[in-house]
Design a protein around this motif. Structure first.
Motif, PDB file in Angstrom:
ATOM      1  N   ASP A 108       0.818  -1.209   0.000  1.00 17.54           N
ATOM      2  CA  ASP A 108       0.000   0.000   0.000  1.00 17.54           C
ATOM      3  C   ASP A 108       0.857   1.266   0.000  1.00 17.54           C
ATOM      4  O   ASP A 108       1.781   1.395   0.801  1.00 17.54           O
ATOM      5  N   LEU A 109       0.552   2.149  -0.921  1.00 16.57           N
ATOM      6  CA  LEU A 109       1.151   3.484  -0.958  1.00 16.57           C
ATOM      7  C   LEU A 109      -0.028   4.456  -1.056  1.00 16.57           C
ATOM      8  O   LEU A 109      -0.678   4.534  -2.101  1.00 16.57           O
ATOM      9  N   PRO A 110      -0.336   5.165   0.035  1.00 10.97           N
ATOM     10  CA  PRO A 110      -1.510   6.040   0.029  1.00 10.97           C
ATOM     11  C   PRO A 110      -1.474   7.070  -1.104  1.00 10.97           C
ATOM     12  O   PRO A 110      -0.398   7.511  -1.533  1.00 10.97           O
ATOM     13  N   GLU A 111      -2.634   7.416  -1.578  1.00 12.20           N
ATOM     14  CA  GLU A 111      -2.795   8.416  -2.636  1.00 12.20           C
ATOM     15  C   GLU A 111      -2.078   9.702  -2.250  1.00 12.20           C
ATOM     16  O   GLU A 111      -2.200  10.185  -1.134  1.00 12.20           O
ATOM     17  N   GLY A 112      -1.284  10.226  -3.159  1.00  9.90           N
ATOM     18  CA  GLY A 112      -0.605  11.496  -2.950  1.00  9.90           C
ATOM     19  C   GLY A 112       0.734  11.395  -2.224  1.00  9.90           C
ATOM     20  O   GLY A 112       1.426  12.397  -2.086  1.00  9.90           O
ATOM     21  N   VAL A 113       1.095  10.197  -1.750  1.00 11.32           N
ATOM     22  CA  VAL A 113       2.377  10.018  -1.069  1.00 11.32           C
ATOM     23  C   VAL A 113       3.444   9.702  -2.116  1.00 11.32           C
ATOM     24  O   VAL A 113       3.239   8.855  -2.982  1.00 11.32           O
ATOM     25  N   ILE A 114       4.574  10.389  -2.038  1.00  7.57           N
ATOM     26  CA  ILE A 114       5.656  10.163  -2.997  1.00  7.57           C
ATOM     27  C   ILE A 114       6.235   8.775  -2.779  1.00  7.57           C
ATOM     28  O   ILE A 114       6.450   8.340  -1.648  1.00  7.57           O
ATOM     29  N   ASN A 115       6.503   8.067  -3.872  1.00 13.86           N
ATOM     30  CA  ASN A 115       7.027   6.704  -3.836  1.00 13.86           C
ATOM     31  C   ASN A 115       8.547   6.733  -3.683  1.00 13.86           C
ATOM     32  O   ASN A 115       9.288   6.495  -4.622  1.00 13.86           O
ATOM     33  N   TYR A 116       9.019   7.020  -2.465  1.00 12.17           N
ATOM     34  CA  TYR A 116      10.452   7.056  -2.208  1.00 12.17           C
ATOM     35  C   TYR A 116      11.008   5.639  -2.202  1.00 12.17           C
ATOM     36  O   TYR A 116      10.379   4.716  -1.685  1.00 12.17           O
ATOM     37  N   VAL A 117      12.204   5.477  -2.774  1.00 14.96           N
ATOM     38  CA  VAL A 117      12.899   4.190  -2.762  1.00 14.96           C
ATOM     39  C   VAL A 117      14.386   4.427  -2.529  1.00 14.96           C
ATOM     40  O   VAL A 117      14.914   5.491  -2.858  1.00 14.96           O
ATOM     41  N   THR A 118      15.045   3.426  -1.962  1.00 11.00           N
ATOM     42  CA  THR A 118      16.501   3.452  -1.892  1.00 11.00           C
ATOM     43  C   THR A 118      17.013   2.925  -3.237  1.00 11.00           C
ATOM     44  O   THR A 118      16.241   2.352  -4.020  1.00 11.00           O
ATOM     45  N   GLN A 119      18.291   3.078  -3.509  1.00  8.86           N
ATOM     46  CA  GLN A 119      18.850   2.512  -4.740  1.00  8.86           C
ATOM     47  C   GLN A 119      18.694   0.993  -4.732  1.00  8.86           C
ATOM     48  O   GLN A 119      18.369   0.391  -5.753  1.00  8.86           O
ATOM     49  N   VAL A 120      18.882   0.376  -3.565  1.00  9.67           N
ATOM     50  CA  VAL A 120      18.697  -1.075  -3.441  1.00  9.67           C
ATOM     51  C   VAL A 120      17.253  -1.444  -3.786  1.00  9.67           C
ATOM     52  O   VAL A 120      17.000  -2.412  -4.511  1.00  9.67           O
ATOM     53  N   GLY A 121      16.303  -0.663  -3.283  1.00  4.64           N
ATOM     54  CA  GLY A 121      14.891  -0.906  -3.575  1.00  4.64           C
ATOM     55  C   GLY A 121      14.590  -0.795  -5.057  1.00  4.64           C
ATOM     56  O   GLY A 121      13.858  -1.619  -5.619  1.00  4.64           O
ATOM     57  N   MET A 122      15.167   0.206  -5.731  1.00  8.74           N
ATOM     58  CA  MET A 122      14.957   0.365  -7.172  1.00  8.74           C
ATOM     59  C   MET A 122      15.568  -0.817  -7.922  1.00  8.74           C
ATOM     60  O   MET A 122      14.955  -1.363  -8.843  1.00  8.74           O
ATOM     61  N   ASP A 123      16.750  -1.237  -7.512  1.00  8.18           N
ATOM     62  CA  ASP A 123      17.398  -2.391  -8.152  1.00  8.18           C
ATOM     63  C   ASP A 123      16.534  -3.639  -8.000  1.00  8.18           C
ATOM     64  O   ASP A 123      16.405  -4.430  -8.949  1.00  8.18           O
ATOM     65  N   GLU A 124      15.915  -3.811  -6.837  1.00  5.62           N
ATOM     66  CA  GLU A 124      15.033  -4.960  -6.612  1.00  5.62           C
ATOM     67  C   GLU A 124      13.792  -4.889  -7.502  1.00  5.62           C
ATOM     68  O   GLU A 124      13.349  -5.908  -8.039  1.00  5.62           O
ATOM     69  N   LEU A 125      13.215  -3.694  -7.668  1.00  2.37           N
ATOM     70  CA  LEU A 125      12.061  -3.536  -8.558  1.00  2.37           C
ATOM     71  C   LEU A 125      12.432  -3.889  -9.993  1.00  2.37           C
ATOM     72  O   LEU A 125      11.678  -4.589 -10.693  1.00  2.37           O
ATOM     73  N   LEU A 126      13.583  -3.415 -10.454  1.00  3.54           N
ATOM     74  CA  LEU A 126      14.023  -3.696 -11.821  1.00  3.54           C
ATOM     75  C   LEU A 126      14.329  -5.187 -12.012  1.00  3.54           C
ATOM     76  O   LEU A 126      14.041  -5.753 -13.069  1.00  3.54           O
ATOM     77  N   MET A 127      14.883  -5.827 -10.982  1.00  7.32           N
ATOM     78  CA  MET A 127      15.161  -7.262 -11.056  1.00  7.32           C
ATOM     79  C   MET A 127      13.837  -8.046 -11.117  1.00  7.32           C
ATOM     80  O   MET A 127      13.713  -9.008 -11.870  1.00  7.32           O
ATOM     81  N   GLU A 128      12.853  -7.609 -10.336  1.00 11.15           N
ATOM     82  CA  GLU A 128      11.539  -8.251 -10.363  1.00 11.15           C
ATOM     83  C   GLU A 128      10.916  -8.132 -11.754  1.00 11.15           C
ATOM     84  O   GLU A 128      10.342  -9.084 -12.274  1.00 11.15           O
ATOM     85  N   LYS A 129      11.057  -6.960 -12.372  1.00 11.95           N
ATOM     86  CA  LYS A 129      10.539  -6.748 -13.727  1.00 11.95           C
ATOM     87  C   LYS A 129      11.212  -7.710 -14.710  1.00 11.95           C
ATOM     88  O   LYS A 129      10.534  -8.329 -15.541  1.00 11.95           O
ATOM     89  N   GLN A 130      12.516  -7.846 -14.611  1.00 13.13           N
ATOM     90  CA  GLN A 130      13.245  -8.747 -15.506  1.00 13.13           C
ATOM     91  C   GLN A 130      12.797 -10.189 -15.301  1.00 13.13           C
ATOM     92  O   GLN A 130      12.612 -10.933 -16.264  1.00 13.13           O
ATOM     93  N   MET A 131      12.588 -10.578 -14.047  1.00 14.33           N
ATOM     94  CA  MET A 131      12.145 -11.951 -13.756  1.00 14.33           C
ATOM     95  C   MET A 131      10.755 -12.216 -14.331  1.00 14.33           C
ATOM     96  O   MET A 131      10.518 -13.289 -14.893  1.00 14.33           O
ATOM     97  N   LEU A 132       9.858 -11.246 -14.226  1.00 11.18           N
ATOM     98  CA  LEU A 132       8.514 -11.415 -14.789  1.00 11.18           C
ATOM     99  C   LEU A 132       8.571 -11.492 -16.320  1.00 11.18           C
ATOM    100  O   LEU A 132       7.870 -12.309 -16.926  1.00 11.18           O
ATOM    101  N   ASN A 133       9.390 -10.652 -16.932  1.00  9.84           N
ATOM    102  CA  ASN A 133       9.549 -10.710 -18.391  1.00  9.84           C
ATOM    103  C   ASN A 133      10.110 -12.057 -18.821  1.00  9.84           C
ATOM    104  O   ASN A 133       9.645 -12.648 -19.804  1.00  9.84           O
TER     105      ASN A 133
END
Length: 166
Positions: free
Chosen positions: A22-47
């Motif tokens: 959950d990310l409430p409406e209007g809240v900025i989606n802050y991520v660490t670099q590690v978090g962004m790397d994990e999101l991109l890795m998840e995307k690659q795994m799904l592809n």
């Protein structure tokens, strides 16, 4: 053509995809670099999963592809809205997003460590808590030696800040 004139066998199930953290409406989606790397890795795994589906039944294959595509759509939205926080730019003597905080909680002699991270990266089993969690909110802007109080139904839990690292 109206859906009323389609054979039932031709109707595919709409995949039910669990929502992301959950990310409430209007809240900025802050991520660490590690978090962004994990999101991109998840995307690659799904592809990769979509590309290498080993399902011979065409209907089942379409359903599986639709499910993966729906997950990718949610993930791509998170990636597109992510704002990476440079931890080196955070005030090193205060608790802010990305801080690894060592805490003494109440009268417990065992110290606890938590890192304040983005909603998708949060995992309490790894000591990572979301920046929108109640604990992260009461700790934000505090310094070493400071105390934060979390009001619970039956007690007030006191968190003493022992160390802050980035």
């Amino acid at each position: 053509m109206s859906r009323g004139f389609v054979k039932e066998d031709d109707q595919e199930e709409i995949p039910i995809v669990p929502p992301r953290a959950d990310l409430p409406e209007g809240v900025i989606n802050y991520v660490t670099q590690v978090g962004m790397d994990e999101l991109l890795m998840e995307k690659q795994m799904l592809n990769d999963e979509r590309e290498h589906l080993n399902i011979s039944n065409e209907k089942e294959r379409r359903i599986a592809v639709n499910y993966i595509n729906a997950k990718l759509q949610l993930l791509n939205n998170r990636i597109a809205t992510a704002k990476i926080v440079d931890l080196k730019m955070q005030p090193q003597n205060e608790i802010r997003f990305g801080a690894l905080v060592t805490l003494k909680i109440g009268s417990d002699t065992k110290l606890q460590k938590y890192q304040i991270v983005g909603v998708d990266e949060a995992d309490i089993s790894k000591g990572k808590i979301s920046f929108i969690s109640p604990i992260a909110r009461i700790l934000t802007n505090k310094e070493v030696g400071g105390k934060a109080i979390l009001k619970l139904a039956t007690e007030d839990r006191v968190f003493e800040i022992i160390e802050i690292l980035y």
